[in-house]
Design an enzyme around this catalytic site. Structure first.
Site, PDB file in Angstrom:
ATOM      1  N   SER A 139     -69.897   7.494  35.272  1.00  0.00           N
ATOM      2  CA  SER A 139     -69.659   7.237  36.695  1.00  0.00           C
ATOM      3  C   SER A 139     -70.988   7.379  37.430  1.00  0.00           C
ATOM      4  O   SER A 139     -71.880   8.099  36.955  1.00  0.00           O
ATOM      5  CB  SER A 139     -68.679   8.275  37.250  1.00  0.00           C
ATOM      6  OG  SER A 139     -68.612   8.216  38.653  1.00  0.00           O
ATOM      7  N   TYR A 152     -66.483  17.337  38.099  1.00  0.00           N
ATOM      8  CA  TYR A 152     -66.321  15.932  37.683  1.00  0.00           C
ATOM      9  C   TYR A 152     -67.683  15.339  37.304  1.00  0.00           C
ATOM     10  O   TYR A 152     -67.824  14.697  36.264  1.00  0.00           O
ATOM     11  CB  TYR A 152     -65.685  15.128  38.819  1.00  0.00           C
ATOM     12  CG  TYR A 152     -65.463  13.662  38.488  1.00  0.00           C
ATOM     13  CD1 TYR A 152     -64.493  13.275  37.576  1.00  0.00           C
ATOM     14  CD2 TYR A 152     -66.230  12.665  39.100  1.00  0.00           C
ATOM     15  CE1 TYR A 152     -64.283  11.934  37.270  1.00  0.00           C
ATOM     16  CE2 TYR A 152     -66.027  11.320  38.811  1.00  0.00           C
ATOM     17  CZ  TYR A 152     -65.052  10.961  37.882  1.00  0.00           C
ATOM     18  OH  TYR A 152     -64.855   9.629  37.578  1.00  0.00           O
TER      19      TYR A 152
HETATM   20  P1  NDP Z   1     -56.985   5.062  36.752  1.00  0.00           P
HETATM   21  O1  NDP Z   1     -56.470   6.370  37.218  1.00  0.00           O
HETATM   22  O2  NDP Z   1     -56.302   3.834  37.216  1.00  0.00           O
HETATM   23  O3  NDP Z   1     -57.021   5.043  35.158  1.00  0.00           O
HETATM   24  C1  NDP Z   1     -57.222   6.207  34.403  1.00  0.00           C
HETATM   25  C2  NDP Z   1     -56.610   5.984  33.048  1.00  0.00           C
HETATM   26  O4  NDP Z   1     -56.813   7.166  32.248  1.00  0.00           O
HETATM   27  C3  NDP Z   1     -55.119   5.738  33.103  1.00  0.00           C
HETATM   28  O5  NDP Z   1     -54.792   4.691  32.228  1.00  0.00           O
HETATM   29  C4  NDP Z   1     -54.517   7.047  32.615  1.00  0.00           C
HETATM   30  O6  NDP Z   1     -53.300   6.761  31.948  1.00  0.00           O
HETATM   31  C5  NDP Z   1     -55.580   7.486  31.634  1.00  0.00           C
HETATM   32  N1  NDP Z   1     -55.513   8.910  31.318  1.00  0.00           N
HETATM   33  C6  NDP Z   1     -55.617   9.967  32.154  1.00  0.00           C
HETATM   34  N2  NDP Z   1     -55.464  11.111  31.464  1.00  0.00           N
HETATM   35  C7  NDP Z   1     -55.255  10.756  30.174  1.00  0.00           C
HETATM   36  C8  NDP Z   1     -55.028  11.485  28.980  1.00  0.00           C
HETATM   37  N3  NDP Z   1     -54.963  12.818  28.959  1.00  0.00           N
HETATM   38  N4  NDP Z   1     -54.868  10.796  27.820  1.00  0.00           N
HETATM   39  C9  NDP Z   1     -54.917   9.445  27.826  1.00  0.00           C
HETATM   40  N5  NDP Z   1     -55.126   8.707  28.912  1.00  0.00           N
HETATM   41  C10 NDP Z   1     -55.294   9.371  30.074  1.00  0.00           C
HETATM   42  O7  NDP Z   1     -58.524   5.051  37.148  1.00  0.00           O
HETATM   43  P2  NDP Z   1     -59.784   4.154  36.714  1.00  0.00           P
HETATM   44  O8  NDP Z   1     -59.387   2.883  36.089  1.00  0.00           O
HETATM   45  O9  NDP Z   1     -60.657   4.142  37.891  1.00  0.00           O
HETATM   46  O10 NDP Z   1     -60.456   5.126  35.642  1.00  0.00           O
HETATM   47  C11 NDP Z   1     -61.016   4.677  34.429  1.00  0.00           C
HETATM   48  C12 NDP Z   1     -62.290   5.458  34.168  1.00  0.00           C
HETATM   49  O11 NDP Z   1     -63.272   5.107  35.137  1.00  0.00           O
HETATM   50  C13 NDP Z   1     -62.162   6.978  34.245  1.00  0.00           C
HETATM   51  O12 NDP Z   1     -62.906   7.557  33.188  1.00  0.00           O
HETATM   52  C14 NDP Z   1     -62.805   7.303  35.576  1.00  0.00           C
HETATM   53  O13 NDP Z   1     -63.301   8.626  35.595  1.00  0.00           O
HETATM   54  C15 NDP Z   1     -63.893   6.267  35.625  1.00  0.00           C
HETATM   55  N6  NDP Z   1     -64.467   5.950  36.929  1.00  0.00           N
HETATM   56  C16 NDP Z   1     -63.689   5.484  37.953  1.00  0.00           C
HETATM   57  C17 NDP Z   1     -64.247   5.194  39.180  1.00  0.00           C
HETATM   58  C18 NDP Z   1     -63.429   4.720  40.347  1.00  0.00           C
HETATM   59  O14 NDP Z   1     -63.934   4.692  41.466  1.00  0.00           O
HETATM   60  N7  NDP Z   1     -62.161   4.311  40.148  1.00  0.00           N
HETATM   61  C19 NDP Z   1     -65.676   5.333  39.412  1.00  0.00           C
HETATM   62  C20 NDP Z   1     -66.423   5.783  38.251  1.00  0.00           C
HETATM   63  C21 NDP Z   1     -65.828   6.081  37.075  1.00  0.00           C
HETATM   64  P3  NDP Z   1     -52.024   7.711  31.825  1.00  0.00           P
HETATM   65  O15 NDP Z   1     -51.882   8.450  33.126  1.00  0.00           O
HETATM   66  O16 NDP Z   1     -50.931   6.737  31.562  1.00  0.00           O
HETATM   67  O17 NDP Z   1     -52.302   8.588  30.649  1.00  0.00           O
END
Ligand code: NDP
Length: 243
Positions: A139, A152
């Site tokens: 990130s 984070y």
């Molecule tokens: P979302 O919350 O939409 O997606 C996060 C995903 O992670 C979901 O599919 C969730 O699925 C999954 N997840 C969370 N916990 C677990 C777990 N314990 N095991 C398996 N899967 C898990 O957010 P984003 O698409 O934004 O996030 C994707 C990545 O991008 C993350 O690593 C986030 O930190 C990073 N990021 C996001 C930014 C933003 O502004 N959105 C900026 C920079 C980085 P489920 O709950 O079904 O398990």
């Protein structure tokens, strides 16, 4: 997109946001996608919308055995793994004096240990095959720290270090890509409980975000490169994002 067709791509955190958006794009381009996350109903409808070249397995990246099972399932189903994208992440940010220890631990477990479990599970397979591509989502918060993002940012800084170490060790063998997204409109942050963060957000007002599709396009670009080209880092911010 001749270097995408037929590739087997495993994505963790694929049930929403950038993982889901990218899975759709890769599926449409002829990749075989294997999707992991905890919310089965989301994965189920996503896989149904992509079609026969998509599968899912309910999996929690904080459990090493779940990550192992997800990757084994991909190999058993499609014969190999070309790309693993460690994308699952959570962001329950807070201020240190709120003492939200469980949330700190959850970020460490999902954002750092989840990435390590993925690397641990897939690396022997890729080394044996003589090729492969590991992508992880850091990130811009891993590059720059703000009040409330200390833990984070630490987890995303750890992803940066892990992936750079991996890249240096695996040069000539396996491609390594680290993504540094800025603010993207997804479900991320829906698990924030901190009163101080809510107050801060209210004072800041609406912040600029970009669609998850911008990240999906970048991942497609990285995967589509010819064998000898490795895209190692990608940073994508909304135009308005200064930090
Ligand atoms: P979302 O919350 O939409 O997606 C996060 C995903 O992670 C979901 O599919 C969730 O699925 C999954 N997840 C969370 N916990 C677990 C777990 N314990 N095991 C398996 N899967 C898990 O957010 P984003 O698409 O934004 O996030 C994707 C990545 O991008 C993350 O690593 C986030 O930190 C990073 N990021 C996001 C930014 C933003 O502004 N959105 C900026 C920079 C980085 P489920 O709950 O079904 O398990």
């Amino acid at each position: 997109m001749k270097n995408i067709n037929g590739k087997v791509v495993v994505i963790t955190g694929a049930s929403s946001g950038m993982g889901a958006e990218t899975a759709k794009k890769l599926g449409a381009l002829g990749a075989k996608v294997v999707l992991g996350a905890r919310r089965q109903e989301k994965l189920d409808s996503l896989v149904a919308s992509i079609g026969d070249n998509a599968r899912y397995m309910q999996s929690d990246v904080t459990k090493k055995e779940d990550v192992d099972r997800l990757l084994k399932f991909a190999i058993d189903t499609f014969g190999k793994i070309d790309v693993l994208w460690n994308n699952a992440g959570v962001m329950p940010i807070s201020f240190f004096d709120e003492g939200n220890l469980e949330e700190w631990e959850r970020m460490i477990d999902v954002n750092i240990k989840g990435v390590l479990y993925g690397i641990h599970a897939v690396l022997p397979h890729m080394i044996k095959n003589g090729n492969g591509h590991i992508i992880s989502t850091s990130s811009t918060a891993g590059l720059k720290i703000f009040p409330s993002t200390g833990v984070y940012s630490a987890t995303k800084g750890a992803v940066k270090s892990i992936m750079e170490g991996l890249r240096e060790e695996m040069a000539g063998k396996i491609k390594v890509t680290t993504l540094y997204p800025g603010a993207v409109s997804t479900e991320l942050g829906s698990d924030i409980t901190s009163r101080k963060v809510f107050e801060m957000m209210e004072a800041m007002g609406q912040i600029a975000t970009i669609d998850a599709e911008a990240i999906a396009d970048a991942v497609v670009y990285a995967i589509n490169q010819p064998n000898e080209v490795a895209v190692n880092e990608i940073t994508i911010r909304p135009l308005q994002q200064a930090m």
